[in-house]
Design a protein around this motif. Structure first.
Motif, mmCIF file in Angstrom:
data_model
loop_
_atom_site.group_PDB
_atom_site.id
_atom_site.type_symbol
_atom_site.label_atom_id
_atom_site.label_comp_id
_atom_site.label_asym_id
_atom_site.label_seq_id
_atom_site.Cartn_x
_atom_site.Cartn_y
_atom_site.Cartn_z
ATOM 1 N N SER A 29 -47.295 -63.311 57.608
ATOM 2 C CA SER A 29 -46.040 -64.045 57.646
ATOM 3 C C SER A 29 -46.279 -65.283 58.487
ATOM 4 O O SER A 29 -46.899 -65.212 59.548
ATOM 5 N N THR A 32 -44.615 -70.984 56.301
ATOM 6 C CA THR A 32 -44.299 -71.347 54.920
ATOM 7 C C THR A 32 -43.952 -70.177 54.027
ATOM 8 O O THR A 32 -43.311 -70.360 52.997
ATOM 9 N N SER A 33 -44.385 -68.967 54.379
ATOM 10 C CA SER A 33 -44.137 -67.840 53.487
ATOM 11 C C SER A 33 -44.405 -66.501 54.150
ATOM 12 O O SER A 33 -45.004 -66.429 55.216
ATOM 13 N N ARG A 48 -45.892 -63.637 47.219
ATOM 14 C CA ARG A 48 -45.585 -64.621 48.258
ATOM 15 C C ARG A 48 -44.135 -65.048 48.132
ATOM 16 O O ARG A 48 -43.701 -65.484 47.065
ATOM 17 N N PHE A 50 -41.517 -67.678 49.580
ATOM 18 C CA PHE A 50 -41.526 -68.940 50.300
ATOM 19 C C PHE A 50 -40.380 -69.036 51.291
ATOM 20 O O PHE A 50 -39.305 -68.482 51.086
ATOM 21 N N SER A 51 -40.604 -69.797 52.364
ATOM 22 C CA SER A 51 -39.623 -70.014 53.418
ATOM 23 C C SER A 51 -38.475 -70.866 52.922
ATOM 24 O O SER A 51 -38.641 -71.740 52.091
ATOM 25 N N GLU A 62 -46.597 -75.482 45.437
ATOM 26 C CA GLU A 62 -47.677 -74.517 45.173
ATOM 27 C C GLU A 62 -48.211 -74.676 43.752
ATOM 28 O O GLU A 62 -49.429 -74.675 43.538
ATOM 29 N N TRP A 95 -40.677 -67.627 44.834
ATOM 30 C CA TRP A 95 -41.689 -66.594 45.056
ATOM 31 C C TRP A 95 -42.740 -66.678 43.956
ATOM 32 O O TRP A 95 -42.519 -67.258 42.903
#
Length: 107
Positions: A29, A32-33, A48, A50-51, A62, A95
Motif C-alpha cells: 500500500s 498511489t495504490s 491494484r 488506485f488512490s 497506468e 482498479w
C-alpha cells in the motif's frame, strides 16, 4: 479476527473472472495504490486499487504507461480486467486486475 479485504465487490470480480477465490492477501500500500494478490485454483492475479487523491497515478495514466512500455517491447503484466470493463465494481479512482508475475518490487 477481522482480515483485511480490498475495497471492491469481490463477488462481481469472481463472477467476471469465472474462478472461485482460494485466497486473497495484501501485498503493498502506498501513495498511489493498494496492491492485493488474489489466488484461484487456476492462477494468481494482482489487483491494484488506485488512490482517490488528486494528482496521483490512476487508471488512465497506468494504461498510457503500459502502452508506451509495450511499444518499446518491455515486459509488462498481462491485463485481465479493469474498471474500464466493470466500472461499478470498485472504487471511483479505478482498479486493474493483472496476472501475477512472481518477483520483487524495485522500490
Amino acid at each position: 479476527m477481522n482480515l483485511p479485504v480490498p475495497n471492491i465487490d469481490l463477488r462481481a470480480l469472481v463472477k467476471a473472472i469465472g474462478e472461485p477465490l482460494t485466497s486473497i492477501e495484501p501485498l503493498a500500500s502506498g501513495a498511489t495504490s493498494e496492491v492485493w494478490k488474489i489466488v484461484t485454483p487456476k492462477r494468481s492475479y494482482v489487483l491494484r486499487l488506485f488512490s482517490r487523491q488528486p494528482n496521483r497515478i490512476g487508471l488512465q495514466t497506468e494504461i498510457h504507461l503500459r502502452n508506451s512500455m509495450a511499444a518499446r517491447s518491455a515486459a509488462i503484466a498481462e491485463p485481465i480486467l479493469s474498471s474500464s470493463d466493470l466500472p461499478d465494481v470498485g472504487p471511483e479512482a479505478g482498479w486493474m486486475l493483472d496476472l501475477f508475475v512472481p518477483g520483487t518490487h524495485g522500490a
